[in-house]
Motif scaffolding. Structure first.
Motif, PDB file in Angstrom:
ATOM      1  N   GLN A   1       0.819  -1.210   0.000  1.00  0.00           N
ATOM      2  CA  GLN A   1       0.000   0.000   0.000  1.00  0.00           C
ATOM      3  C   GLN A   1       0.858   1.267   0.000  1.00  0.00           C
ATOM      4  OE1 GLN A   1      -3.326  -0.313  -0.369  1.00  0.00           O
ATOM      5  NE2 GLN A   1      -2.785  -2.494  -0.495  1.00  0.00           N
ATOM      6  N   ILE A   2       2.161   1.087   0.122  1.00  0.00           N
ATOM      7  CA  ILE A   2       3.104   2.212   0.120  1.00  0.00           C
ATOM      8  C   ILE A   2       3.917   2.241  -1.172  1.00  0.00           C
ATOM      9  CG2 ILE A   2       5.138   3.225   1.241  1.00  0.00           C
ATOM     10  CD1 ILE A   2       2.637   3.617   2.845  1.00  0.00           C
ATOM     11  N   GLY A   3       4.378   1.051  -1.606  1.00  0.00           N
ATOM     12  CA  GLY A   3       5.279   1.048  -2.752  1.00  0.00           C
ATOM     13  C   GLY A   3       5.095  -0.142  -3.665  1.00  0.00           C
ATOM     14  N   PRO A   4       5.324   0.046  -4.963  1.00  0.00           N
ATOM     15  CA  PRO A   4       5.180  -1.052  -5.926  1.00  0.00           C
ATOM     16  C   PRO A   4       6.432  -1.909  -6.087  1.00  0.00           C
ATOM     17  CG  PRO A   4       5.556   1.010  -7.086  1.00  0.00           C
ATOM     18  CD  PRO A   4       5.498   1.352  -5.631  1.00  0.00           C
ATOM     19  N   VAL A   5       7.502  -1.625  -5.324  1.00  0.00           N
ATOM     20  CA  VAL A   5       8.748  -2.395  -5.407  1.00  0.00           C
ATOM     21  C   VAL A   5       8.980  -3.091  -4.078  1.00  0.00           C
ATOM     22  CG1 VAL A   5      11.251  -2.255  -5.749  1.00  0.00           C
ATOM     23  CG2 VAL A   5       9.718  -0.844  -7.145  1.00  0.00           C
ATOM     24  N   ASP A   6       9.330  -4.388  -4.133  1.00  0.00           N
ATOM     25  CA  ASP A   6       9.461  -5.172  -2.898  1.00  0.00           C
ATOM     26  C   ASP A   6      10.889  -5.154  -2.360  1.00  0.00           C
ATOM     27  OD1 ASP A   6      10.989  -7.064  -4.308  1.00  0.00           O
ATOM     28  OD2 ASP A   6       9.341  -8.489  -4.505  1.00  0.00           O
ATOM     29  N   GLU A   7      11.131  -5.949  -1.320  1.00  0.00           N
ATOM     30  CA  GLU A   7      12.434  -5.947  -0.637  1.00  0.00           C
ATOM     31  C   GLU A   7      13.559  -6.497  -1.494  1.00  0.00           C
ATOM     32  OE1 GLU A   7      10.067  -9.603   0.749  1.00  0.00           O
ATOM     33  OE2 GLU A   7       9.706  -7.486   0.284  1.00  0.00           O
ATOM     34  N   ASN A   8      13.257  -7.155  -2.593  1.00  0.00           N
ATOM     35  CA  ASN A   8      14.279  -7.665  -3.517  1.00  0.00           C
ATOM     36  C   ASN A   8      14.475  -6.744  -4.718  1.00  0.00           C
ATOM     37  OD1 ASN A   8      14.939 -10.171  -2.142  1.00  0.00           O
ATOM     38  ND2 ASN A   8      12.860 -10.834  -2.694  1.00  0.00           N
ATOM     39  N   PHE A   9      13.949  -5.538  -4.628  1.00  0.00           N
ATOM     40  CA  PHE A   9      14.032  -4.533  -5.696  1.00  0.00           C
ATOM     41  C   PHE A   9      13.184  -4.914  -6.914  1.00  0.00           C
ATOM     42  CE2 PHE A   9      17.760  -3.883  -3.115  1.00  0.00           C
ATOM     43  CZ  PHE A   9      17.946  -2.505  -3.088  1.00  0.00           C
ATOM     44  N   LEU A  10      12.342  -5.953  -6.777  1.00  0.00           N
ATOM     45  CA  LEU A  10      11.494  -6.393  -7.883  1.00  0.00           C
ATOM     46  C   LEU A  10      10.207  -5.575  -7.929  1.00  0.00           C
ATOM     47  CD1 LEU A  10      11.862 -10.256  -7.505  1.00  0.00           C
ATOM     48  CD2 LEU A  10      12.460  -8.953  -9.563  1.00  0.00           C
ATOM     49  N   VAL A  11       9.785  -5.209  -9.136  1.00  0.00           N
ATOM     50  CA  VAL A  11       8.464  -4.617  -9.313  1.00  0.00           C
ATOM     51  C   VAL A  11       7.444  -5.705  -8.981  1.00  0.00           C
ATOM     52  CG1 VAL A  11       6.859  -3.581 -10.962  1.00  0.00           C
ATOM     53  CG2 VAL A  11       9.291  -3.025 -11.076  1.00  0.00           C
ATOM     54  N   ARG A  12       6.543  -5.411  -8.089  1.00  0.00           N
ATOM     55  CA  ARG A  12       5.577  -6.419  -7.649  1.00  0.00           C
ATOM     56  C   ARG A  12       4.813  -6.991  -8.839  1.00  0.00           C
ATOM     57  NH1 ARG A  12       5.667  -3.397  -2.622  1.00  0.00           N
ATOM     58  NH2 ARG A  12       5.973  -4.961  -0.964  1.00  0.00           N
ATOM     59  N   GLY A  13       4.639  -8.308  -8.822  1.00  0.00           N
ATOM     60  CA  GLY A  13       3.945  -8.984  -9.910  1.00  0.00           C
ATOM     61  C   GLY A  13       4.870  -9.400 -11.035  1.00  0.00           C
ATOM     62  N   THR A  14       6.193  -9.189 -10.868  1.00  0.00           N
ATOM     63  CA  THR A  14       7.162  -9.631 -11.883  1.00  0.00           C
ATOM     64  C   THR A  14       8.256 -10.457 -11.204  1.00  0.00           C
ATOM     65  OG1 THR A  14       8.700  -7.753 -11.723  1.00  0.00           O
ATOM     66  CG2 THR A  14       6.753  -7.482 -13.137  1.00  0.00           C
ATOM     67  N   ASP A  15       8.923 -11.273 -12.003  1.00  0.00           N
ATOM     68  CA  ASP A  15       9.993 -12.126 -11.485  1.00  0.00           C
ATOM     69  C   ASP A  15      11.379 -11.662 -11.908  1.00  0.00           C
ATOM     70  OD1 ASP A  15       8.187 -13.877 -10.245  1.00  0.00           O
ATOM     71  OD2 ASP A  15       7.918 -15.030 -12.102  1.00  0.00           O
ATOM     72  N   ASN A  16      11.476 -10.765 -12.902  1.00  0.00           N
ATOM     73  CA  ASN A  16      12.804 -10.415 -13.415  1.00  0.00           C
ATOM     74  C   ASN A  16      12.939  -8.936 -13.768  1.00  0.00           C
ATOM     75  OD1 ASN A  16      11.140 -10.424 -15.693  1.00  0.00           O
ATOM     76  ND2 ASN A  16      12.744 -11.252 -17.043  1.00  0.00           N
ATOM     77  N   LEU A  17      12.122  -8.090 -13.133  1.00  0.00           N
ATOM     78  CA  LEU A  17      12.168  -6.656 -13.417  1.00  0.00           C
ATOM     79  C   LEU A  17      12.422  -5.887 -12.121  1.00  0.00           C
ATOM     80  CD1 LEU A  17      11.781  -4.180 -15.250  1.00  0.00           C
ATOM     81  CD2 LEU A  17       9.313  -4.351 -14.813  1.00  0.00           C
TER      82      LEU A  17
END
Length: 862
Positions: free
Chosen positions: A813-829
């Motif tokens: 709810q704060i950011g579209p990028v997760d703790e692995n620097f991945l754009v949420r909903g993607t595996d290699n971006l």
């Protein structure tokens, strides 16, 4: 011997408009004519040997075809032109070669089929106070116009006609050369324009060339520049119009911007206000009209458009004027030496990626974030990397003290990029304002043009980030800071330069209030106090030339070009492709398969196993939006392009009693963090004249006066982080609504700067606060009145540090990028730039961007 045959002629449109009064009537009626001037032999015309019947007449043209329009009440009548002549540059015997006429004799079939003759004269005589405007007016005015019946010789009407600038544009665009082939066309054009310039110069020796081959400026715009110089740069000038036009053509020639359209809009605006063609206007009248536009309260959308156009053109004109070497003496400015030594090895850039290759990693953006990712993955992991950069590649040693060239080559939109501030409560459109947003557009990104200033995230800001789910621990971030510092040699600025005399001299104006600046341990977060900046500058490489923001010709910055990209390319595993604008990413489910890239006007697919977006807060967010990632319905995806913030600044200008000579020093060298965390930092800085002219408040006489005190000028500004309420669209246009609390902290920073400067009794003549017109502060009573300023939106602010848009947070709810620097909903971006910031840093963000990019690369290698 002529360079073109005698059979080469010329044809050009001749059109004029105005009003005539019929004999026996007091009613003025609109009247225009348009015909084609025909010269059968350009060579003979230039020699003044045109034969008309048995006589040899000078520079004679025939009038062929065309029409006259003549209003009769509410009706407009149109009549055919049947013939006539136009004799150009005819000597008036009493003028001694300095008084010439154009004689017009145009025949047309008039009212009731009567054969009519229009007769009139252009009179060229240098009798006006300003030669360029005198010449412009004389060349565009047909005087003593009489329209008579050729059969009865009865005078039907009299009046005066003019060439509008729009007519002049059509004229110069209509030049054709019958009989010329191949290179003869260019030579014929050059001969004709040279003839025209020579004849005009004989009458008006101080006038620059009117007619020339122009790369970017159209004829009407070049003429307008001559006028605008007298409008905006008041009083005697040390720079001539052709030099300013050359600067503008350099600027426009390097850019794809809408400045040309703005010049045209200003012409229409001025003509509308003055009720006459701009060519007929006196600069005093134009200045008065523009003063009204620039100083009146804006009450509607039309007035806002007028104001914004006039302000933008003012900025370009004053920048071009003060960029000219001819203005140096009036400013007391000495251009610093730049590095003219033979360039070091160029980066091995490529025109295109390897066709059909699937790279291990595709990195979009070559700035400080993208270059670190490419460097670590190639040098430590042995991965193949393709770095795509929308901007050009420039070797740093190709830059000099030429500000206009530098601005147009490496800044997004030539330094004229803006964000819109609609106000936090969404004010009516006419109360929106544009905020300058400085960003690099070249290989190397911000590392190419920044001041090499490096800050760790202050503890209070780090805690604020953690409160919104920032997943990086303090130990992880400090480890990344340390790794970057070791690679780039981040140290206090006096150690880097080895000479305190090379640092911005404003430091001595603050010592009375803040004490001598200390050296801050680069291994620790910044704490309150007055300190030298830590910088990524090679030890003793900096000469203090002052051109940091135009790229460093001495290659003193330990930046992405000198370190990360150079070492990455040396592995032969990295392909760096400039002028590669990524349009979108192609996804298959959760996996990005390719980037669609425009290269040399061709859409190219670049395939990769992993992708990293590092194009900066505006362009990274825009790319993800163009790729429809914000509409996928994945938790957090709707926040792409949201929660943007910026470090905003608004400079205080200090005019000192002694000569300060701020230029020729390292621009940003010291900072002050006030105690009790009031929400701003203070940095002193300075610019070369063209850039300085764009931030000096005021217009006309006031602006000129302030610029002429350049050698006595020092600058300091508060740096304030805004609330993350901004957004960006798919084109990269930033909307940044500023809260009153943001502007209140800017205002508080101004008061802190002023109090510190006034503590040094007798050193400061006065201060100027950054409203559009500027508020002058001469003493503490003036400062008390400024402290009570109610309209904080009158402050003119700008930014070079947009942040956020793809916030990194554990909380979707704060950011579209997760703790692995991945754009949420993607595996290699992944994302690796300042768009990761979940909230504003409130200090220069370079080091934090590099630290996060270092961590991102580590996650990819894990």
């Amino acid at each position: 011997m002529p360079t073109i045959p005698d059979t080469v002629g010329l044809e050009v449109l001749e059109a004029m408009r105005g009003e005539v009064t019929r004999t026996g009537s007091s009613t003025r009626e609109a009247f225009t004519f348009s015909t084609t001037q025909v010269i059968t032999s350009l060579n003979q015309f230039r020699k003044g040997k045109i034969q008309l019947g048995p006589a040899i007449i000078g520079h004679l043209c025939e009038a062929r075809g065309g029409f006259v329009t003549w209003n009769e009440g509410a009706l407009t009548r149109r009549y055919a032109i049947t013939g006539g002549t136009i004799e150009m540059y005819r000597d008036v015997p009493s003028g001694g070669g300095r008084y010439k006429q154009f004689e017009f004799n145009l025949e047309f079939t008039g009212p009731g089929g009567a054969p009519c003759l229009l007769k009139g004269f252009k009179e060229l005589l240098a009798d006006g106070p300003i030669q360029i405007l005198d010449a412009l007016k004389d060349l565009s005015t047909l005087r003593n116009v009489t329209i008579s019946n050729r059969a009865t010789h009865e005078v039907l009407a009299t009046g005066e006609l003019h060439v509008g600038l729009e007519d002049l544009v059509q004229q110069m665009g209509s030049l054709t050369f019958p009989g010329a082939t191949g290179s003869q066309v260019g030579r014929a054009r050059q001969d004709f324009l040279g003839f025209m310039n020579g004849k005009i110069a004989a009458v008006y020796p101080g006038v620059p060339q009117f007619f020339r081959e122009s790369r970017s400026l159209l004829w009407q715009q070049a003429l307008l520049v001559n006028l605008l110089l007298d409008v905006f740069i008041t009083g005697p000038k040390t720079v001539k119009a052709p030099d300013v036009i050359d600067q503008l053509e350099t600027y426009l020639g390097n850019l794809d911007v809408d400045m040309i359209q703005n010049f045209e809009a200003l012409i229409r605006l001025a003509e509308q206000l003055l009720g006459q063609a701009i060519a007929q206007a006196d600069p005093v009248e134009v200045r008065a009209a523009l003063r009204t536009i620039l100083t009146r309260p804006v009450t509607n959308d039309a007035e806002k458009t007028q104001h914004d156009i006039a302000r933008q053109v003012h900025l370009v004109v004053v920048a071009a004027y003060y960029a000219c070497a001819g203005a140096d003496a009036e400013l007391g400015y000495t251009r610093s030496k730049t590095n003219t030594a033979k360039p070091t090895k160029r980066l091995a850039v490529k025109r295109r990626p390897v066709k059909n290759k699937e790279y291990d990693v595709v990195v979009i953006g070559s700035g400080v974030g993208g270059s670190i990712v490419a460097h670590r993955l190639a040098t430590e992991q042995g991965l193949s990397v393709c770095v795509l950069e929308a901007g050009r590649y420039h070797h740093e040693r190709s830059f000099s003290s030429d500000e206009i060239d530098g601005l147009s080559r490496v800044y997004e939109k030539g330094g004229m990029q803006t964000a819109t501030d609609p106000g936090w409560k969404k004010l009516p459109r006419h109360q929106h304002r544009e905020i300058t947003v400085l960003q690099a557009s070249a290989v190397g990104g911000g590392g190419l043009i920044n001041n090499a200033v490096c800050f760790r995230l202050p503890k209070a800001r780090f805690d604020a980030w953690r409160n919104v789910g920032f997943p990086v621990t303090e130990a992880e971030l400090n480890g990344a800071y340390d790794a970057v510092a070791q690679k780039l040699g981040i140290i206090p600025v006096s150690q880097a330069t080895g000479d305190a005399a090379r640092l911005n001299p404003m430091v001595k104006r603050f010592k009375k209030a803040w004490g001598a600046p200390g050296q801050h341990d680069a291994g620790l977060p910044n704490v309150p106090g007055f300190y030298e900046c830590n910088v990524n500058i090679g030890k003793k490489q900096c000469t203090g030339c002052g051109y940091c923001n135009l790229a460093c010709s001495f290659e003193a910055k330990r930046n992405s070009l000198q370190v990360h990209l150079a070492e990455a390319l040396a592995t032969k595993l990295v392909d760096l492709v400039p002028l590669a604008r990524v349009h979108s990413l192609e996804l298959d489910g959760r996996t990005v398969k390719a980037a669609s890239v425009m290269i040399e006007d061709e859409l190219v697919k670049v395939r990769g196993k992993q992708f990293v977006v590092a194009a900066g807060p505006l362009h990274s967010s825009a790319l993800l939006m163009r790729s429809k990632l914000h509409t996928r319905g994945v938790p957090g995806s709707a926040l792409i392009g949201r929660r943007l913030s910026a470090n905003i600044g608004a400079p205080v200008l200090a005019f000192t009693n002694d000569k300060l000579d701020s230029f020729g020093k390292l621009q940003i060298a010291h900072f002050y963090l006030p105690p009790n965390a009031p929400g701003f930092a203070i940095e002193s800085w300075f610019n070369a004249p063209a850039a300085q002219a764009m931030v000096v408040p005021g217009y006309f006489e006031e602006h000129r006066y302030r610029m002429q005190s350049y050698a006595h000028l020092g600058v300091a500004a508060p740096l304030v982080g805004t609330f993350p309420g901004g957004s960006v669209d798919a084109n990269g246009k930033l909307t940044l609504p500023l809260m009153n609390s943001d502007l209140a902290r800017v205002h508080a920073g101004h008061l802190a700067i002023a109090e510190a400067l006034f503590a040094d009794a007798g050193a400061i003549d006065h201060l100027v606060m950054p409203t559009e017109q500027g508020i002058s502060i001469y003493n503490r009573n003036d400062l008390l009145r400024y402290a009570a300023l109610d309209e904080l939106r009158s402050l003119v602010v700008g930014t070079g540090h947009p942040q956020g848009g793809n916030g990194m947070s554990k909380d979707p709810q704060i950011g579209p990028v997760d703790e692995n620097f991945l754009v949420r909903g993607t595996d290699n971006l992944r994302v690796a730039d300042g768009s990761l910031f979940p909230d504003c840093a409130s200090i220069n963000p370079q080091w934090t961007i590099m630290a996060l990019a270092h961590l991102c690369a580590g996650k990819m290698a894990a």
